[in-house]
Design a protein around this motif. Structure first.
Motif, PDB file in Angstrom:
ATOM      1  N   ILE A 145       0.878  -1.164   0.000  1.00  0.00           N
ATOM      2  CA  ILE A 145       0.000   0.000   0.000  1.00  0.00           C
ATOM      3  C   ILE A 145       0.917   1.216   0.000  1.00  0.00           C
ATOM      4  O   ILE A 145       1.941   1.235   0.665  1.00  0.00           O
ATOM      5  N   SER A 167       2.354   1.067   5.820  1.00  0.00           N
ATOM      6  CA  SER A 167       1.457   0.001   5.380  1.00  0.00           C
ATOM      7  C   SER A 167       2.183  -1.106   4.634  1.00  0.00           C
ATOM      8  O   SER A 167       3.290  -0.931   4.153  1.00  0.00           O
ATOM      9  N   THR A 173      -0.689  -4.310   7.669  1.00  0.00           N
ATOM     10  CA  THR A 173      -0.880  -3.030   8.353  1.00  0.00           C
ATOM     11  C   THR A 173      -1.272  -1.982   7.313  1.00  0.00           C
ATOM     12  O   THR A 173      -0.670  -1.907   6.246  1.00  0.00           O
ATOM     13  N   TYR A 174      -2.296  -1.176   7.645  1.00  0.00           N
ATOM     14  CA  TYR A 174      -2.756  -0.146   6.717  1.00  0.00           C
ATOM     15  C   TYR A 174      -3.432   0.979   7.500  1.00  0.00           C
ATOM     16  O   TYR A 174      -3.813   0.828   8.658  1.00  0.00           O
ATOM     17  N   THR A 175      -3.582   2.122   6.845  1.00  0.00           N
ATOM     18  CA  THR A 175      -4.280   3.259   7.443  1.00  0.00           C
ATOM     19  C   THR A 175      -5.727   3.229   6.971  1.00  0.00           C
ATOM     20  O   THR A 175      -5.996   3.217   5.764  1.00  0.00           O
ATOM     21  N   ASP A 183       1.661   3.755   1.408  1.00  0.00           N
ATOM     22  CA  ASP A 183       1.758   4.509   2.650  1.00  0.00           C
ATOM     23  C   ASP A 183       2.987   3.955   3.376  1.00  0.00           C
ATOM     24  O   ASP A 183       3.199   2.751   3.396  1.00  0.00           O
ATOM     25  N   SER A 219       2.315  -5.758   3.974  1.00  0.00           N
ATOM     26  CA  SER A 219       2.203  -7.044   4.661  1.00  0.00           C
ATOM     27  C   SER A 219       3.576  -7.573   5.024  1.00  0.00           C
ATOM     28  O   SER A 219       4.565  -7.314   4.348  1.00  0.00           O
TER      29      SER A 219
END
Length: 189
Positions: A113, A118, A160-162, A115, A120
């Motif tokens: 992602i 962000s 993990t992501y926003t 960001d 995996s």
């Protein structure tokens, strides 16, 4: 942690080779190298393995490593124990493997992602394999090794992501528990 395991494996292998050099040893050194067809719920894939160890009478014990391409590429490192039935030159055997399954996931299988926080990340798991096989002896102790078994490998993924709605950092967890049928063909020398 991974470096320590590799160092221990290398020194163990060097010790085993030194012991194998003795003239009238009760133990015979063998290397078993196999190509495997791996089939489970997700796909059909391939794997490579090399097991090196010693045989005394009908028992064999060794250390193995490989590359497993089922679903996600991983590197299993394991202990291998085998028991051969009978004293004939061609014989059946039972085997069991247990060890660690290290992730070596390709970048195109990861979630990216755009960001900085962000994406995996994969985490190593366990590896087991057990089954039956048949050894066809050729010259000396060389021969063809055929086997059929059931293998299990685990792997975990953290994504993990926003969250676009709240702007908060979120984490999702995926746990892969992969049971597979394994058909191996290999050569022992």
């Amino acid at each position: 942690m991974t470096k320590k395991i590799i160092v221990v494996c290398v020194f163990s292998f060097m010790f085993i080779c030194a012991v194998a050099q003795e003239k009238k040893s009760l133990y015979q050194f063998h290397s078993i190298n196999s190509l495997a067809l791996v089939n489970g719920n997700n796909s059909v894939s391939a794997a490579l393995q090399s097991v090196n160890g010693f045989q005394k009478k009908n028992w064999f014990a060794g250390i193995g490593a490989g590359i497993d391409y089922y679903l996600y590429r991983t590197v299993p490192v394991f202990a291998d124990v085998r028991y051969s039935f009978g004293k004939k030159k061609n014989k059946f055997f039972a085997y069991a493997d247990a060890g660690a399954n290290f992730e070596w996931v390709e970048n195109n299988d990861r979630v990216f992602i755009w960001d900085n926080n962000s994406g995996s990340k994969f985490h190593s798991g366990i590896y087991t394999d057990a089954g039956l096989g048949y050894f066809v002896k050729m010259k000396k102790n060389n021969g063809l090794v055929l086997s059929l078994g059931n293998s299990h490998k685990t792997l975990k993924e953290t994504i993990t992501y926003t969250d676009w709605r709240t702007g908060q950092l979120q984490t999702d967890f995926n746990s892969y528990k992969l049971n597979r049928i394994v058909i191996k063909i290999g050569w022992q020398f």
